[in-house]
Design an enzyme around this catalytic site. Structure first.
Site, PDB file in Angstrom:
ATOM      1  CB  THR A 178     -68.188 -39.398 -94.902  1.00 17.40           C
ATOM      2  OG1 THR A 178     -67.353 -38.733 -95.824  1.00 17.40           O
ATOM      3  CG2 THR A 178     -68.090 -40.952 -95.467  1.00 17.40           C
ATOM      4  CG  ASP A 179     -68.891 -33.756 -93.150  1.00 13.35           C
ATOM      5  OD1 ASP A 179     -68.678 -33.104 -94.185  1.00 13.35           O
ATOM      6  OD2 ASP A 179     -68.132 -34.639 -93.271  1.00 13.35           O
ATOM      7  CB  SER A 180     -75.429 -36.153 -93.295  1.00 10.55           C
ATOM      8  OG  SER A 180     -74.595 -37.471 -93.914  1.00 10.55           O
TER       9      SER A 180
END
Lengths: 409, 404
Positions: A178-180
């Site tokens: 989810t960070d990318s």
């Protein structure tokens, strides 16, 4: 590697973005806009200007240079260090908000309110302002105050469950998904809000939950359950609609190739490339349903063939024959990838402390606006003087005095 | 937000999410299927287990919010209609292979002169030019070539992808972003432009800087299975799996102590584990035997509780633990329900409905999310072609020739 391309004349030349918060999910949002010429100013807490912070939860093992990741995630941006707990530091932050067209923040929900920077309040003063908040769970709901940690979004949204071998535990794709993923969605949302503002003159507060973005992308996982009671699980590298479909060993240490036969034409092309071995003509491999039913044996046979080849040679040969095939590339191999070189993906930039770095472009190119990065990510507080002088009109003596009192660093 | 934006969506599955995001943001997205419908796209599983292309669950999920027409855009007979549609549209989204692109008359120079305001977005595995531009690839090959597979999986088994096509799911939102950037530029210049999206290149962001790290430090990352940085991160619960971050140092010590307090309340915290100095704890400095012992201490507690119990405790006490949700668990998440993420779409067929994630974010001024269900085959053919200026007579001729 390409030399630093200019972002001058980019789509967002002249756009002013103020960024608060230090995790990857927030930082990667505005990097897209810096790539296209926006002026992005990060505010760091001045309490963290020594090496070691304000650095995000790193997805790579401890001991790795987290300052390097910070520099890569924040290419093209400037950094100001302020003590936001100090009344004068906060006042400077408010003046920077006044300067900005957009505020991107990834603090835990509630932090901005406690600082006196609640988005609602900021918008009251300036209805044309766009504030984008990115957090793990969103700004509302029973879990809004729950702290995030890397990998949490991948677990909650279903990526972990869907990645791994059927006979082993879930693994999740490499690095906090989810960070990318969420920055791509958040940046699209911000771009849409900018278009809307160009029409109406009005801003808004945008609330992005990193977990919700993950769930949205995995809509098929939800739909299979709600629509058919099917609890989709992990299947290694297999696919219901193609066979063979997997990753096969090549000659060399940890050398692998991915290949897929998505229809009978691609299967026939693979068989021809393998030299028409007798086993491939057996009835149990004749059609897709048969090959799926005998996938273990099929994979074993294909692997027996692939393991004698060097991976890049095999990829070239299979592609030439009309078979989708690609080497499983390592991060190091990507640095040498000719297609990425053609696209100018890695941009050489100079960092004041870390020397030569390779900043990374986004995955798209606009024909009329090539974009790029002129600089690596900043050192925390690297541009405090420049920003306070140029953007807020402070005199050098005033800045020195603020520094003396610990308001800025 | 994008109510004035018209998108002609000629993507296969690799590009569905781009148009879905634009539709969620309010754009008028029209998906173009071949005459008779997109057989490959309208695949199973099906709503209620009834095999019917109008009940395809993947189709219903990703085409929510869009209208739909059928058109054989490569047919010479359809060329005037195609031209009108490209004049009508602000954006063309396509995932065409080179031959089909040529058949549609979409070489960059041709588009720019015939449709100067059009934003033309090509989404392909590697980009439209370059040494790999002609390569074939599905999602698996893109994940492999993009670097993520090499670092995903167990050390003793092959590299892995995700069971759903994650490379496409990463590229879709980036394509939507690129389109919106081009529209932003158009407001100033009056002109559209070509946007070239590479699914492989989008994958690199999932590595969060690993190539640059490798270049600078010479350090090679390796597949580590359920472990991250030397310690286990995926743990068995009684009814599934959870992710729990076992890290030391001041930033993480509080969460570990909270977990141990909880374990202690349940009589499940061995004394030697409670006595550990978590502020000083450094997993990569541990000897194997010590690491195994510490992990066993936590593993026993997790294995005796359900995912839900563990998550509830983690939320109350701020322990860095989250369940590895499957579809059923996800659909039941209280936070997602409270935020109104799930929307029920009634199908055209009476009594048939599907619950799906709706909008991907919230706005203080706009509703974000699909305004309609996914289209039936050719459902909006007449109204869309009429709006584009294609006469009734021409439409009937196209229908007679099977070009719609």
């Amino acid at each position: 590697m390409s030399a630093a391309a200019t972002a001058e004349g980019g789509v967002y030349a002249g756009l002013r973005i103020l960024e608060l918060g230090s995790d990857a999910a927030g930082a990667l949002v505005s990097r897209y806009f810096a790539e296209q010429g926006a002026t992005v100013v990060r505010v760091e807490s001045s309490r963290w200007t020594d090496f070691g912070g304000p650095l995000p939860e790193s997805p790579v093992p401890e001991g790795v240079d987290a300052a390097l990741l910070f520099a890569l995630w924040n290419a093209g941006k400037r950094s100001v260090a302020l003590d936001l707990q100090h009344e004068e530091g906060l006042a400077l932050a408010l003046r920077l908000v006044d300067w900005a067209d957009v505020v991107v923040e990834s603090f835990a929900p509630g932090v901005l309110e406690r600082l006196g920077l609640a988005p609602g309040r900021l918008l009251e003063g300036r209805p044309e302002l766009i504030v984008l908040s990115s957090s793990p769970f969103g700004q509302t709901g029973p879990q809004r105050g729950t702290p995030g940690f890397g990998g949490q979004g991948a677990a909650l949204a279903g990526f972990d469950h869907l990645t791994g071998w059927p006979d082993r535990e879930p693994l999740g794709p490499h690095a906090p998904v989810t960070d990318s993923l969420s920055p791509r969605y958040a940046a699209a949302l911000l771009a849409a809000a900018l278009l809307a503002r160009a029409e109406t003159g009005r801003g808004q507060h945008l609330d992005v939950s990193q977990v919700e973005v993950g769930v949205h992308a995995l809509s098929e996982l939800v739909a299979r359950w709600t629509g058919a009671g099917e609890a989709l699980g992990r299947s290694g590298n297999r696919c219901e609609r193609a066979a063979p479909h997997g990753v096969y060993p090549c000659d060399g240490e940890d050398a692998w190739i991915a290949l897929e036969a998505r229809d009978e034409a691609e299967w026939d092309a693979l068989v021809a490339a393998m030299g028409d071995p007798p086993w491939a003509a057996e009835a149990r491999f004749a059609g897709l349903a048969d090959r799926l039913a005998h996938a273990d044996e099929l994979d074993r046979r294909v692997a027996e063939w692939t393991r004698d080849f060097a991976p890049y040679d095999l990829m070239a040969g299979l592609q030439e024959a009309g078979v989708p095939a690609g080497v499983v590339q390592t991060p190091e191999a990507l640095l040498r990838d000719p297609q990425l070189a053609h696209r100018g993906h890695f941009v050489r930039v100079e960092h004041p402390a870390l020397g030569t770095l390779y900043a990374e472009r986004s995955g798209f190119r606009l024909a009329e606006h090539p974009g790029g990065f002129a600089s690596a990510g900043p050192l925390p507080g690297e541009h405090t003087d420049e920003v306070l002088r140029e953007l807020l009109g402070l005199a050098p003596e005033a800045i020195a005095a603020l520094r003396e009192r610990g308001v800025v660093a | 937000m994008l109510s004035a934006v018209r998108v002609l969506d000629c993507s296969d599955e690799s590009g569905w999410l781009a148009g879905r995001i634009l539709a969620d943001l309010g754009a008028d997205v029209v998906v173009v299927e071949p005459p008779g419908g997109d057989r490959a796209g309208r695949r199973g599983p099906f709503l209620g287990g009834v095999a019917d292309p109008e009940r395809s669950l993947p189709w219903l999920a990703f085409q929510a919010g869009k209208r739909g027409i059928t058109l054989d855009g490569a047919a010479p007979l359809a060329q005037p209609a195609r031209t009108r549609l490209l004049d009508w549209a602000d954006v063309l989204l396509e995932t065409f292979a080179p031959a089909r692109r040529a058949a549609w008359g979409l070489e960059p120079g041709a588009v720019a002169s015939a449709h100067p305001r059009l934003v033309h977005c090509s989404l392909t595995p590697f980009g439209r030019t370059g040494p790999y531009a002609g390569f074939r690839a599905g999602d698996l090959v893109a994940v492999a070539m993009g670097g993520n597979a090499s670092l995903t999986g167990d050390p003793d088994r092959p590299p892995l992808r995700c069971t759903l096509p994650s490379a496409w799911l990463h590229a879709g939102p980036e394509a939507a972003l690129a389109v919106l950037m081009a529209l932003h530029a158009r407001a100033r210049t009056g002109r559209g432009q070509h946007v070239d999206v590479s699914i492989q290149e989008c994958q690199l962001q999932t590595l969060l800087g690993a190539p640059g790290l490798a270049a600078r430090t010479g350090r090679r990352l390796r597949r580590s299975g359920p472990r991250v940085g030397g310690t286990r991160e995926i743990w068995a619960a009684r009814d599934g799996w959870v992710r729990f971050r076992l890290r030391g140092g001041p930033a993480h010590a509080r969460g570990l102590r909270a977990l141990l307090d909880w374990m202690d309340e349940q009589g499940a915290a061995p004394e030697w584990l409670r006595a550990t100095d978590w502020d000083a704890f450094r997993p990569d400095g541990l000897e194997e035997a010590a690491r195994v012992r510490i992990e066993a201490g936590f593993a026993a507690f997790f294995a005796s509780r359900t995912r839900e119990e563990l998550f509830r405790g983690a939320l109350e006490r701020h322990v860095p633990l989250a369940p590895c949700n499957d579809g059923p668990a996800l659909a039941a998440q209280p936070q997602l329900r409270a935020r109104g993420l799930f929307t029920t779409f009634a199908l055209a067929e009476p009594g048939a409905a599907l619950e799906l994630p709706g909008g991907f974010a919230q706005s203080s001024t706009h509703r974000i999310g699909p305004r309609r269900r996914a289209p039936r085959v050719g459902e909006h053919l007449e109204e869309v072609l009429a709006a584009a200026g294609v006469s009734r007579a021409e439409l009937e001729k196209l229908a007679a020739e099977g070009a719609v």
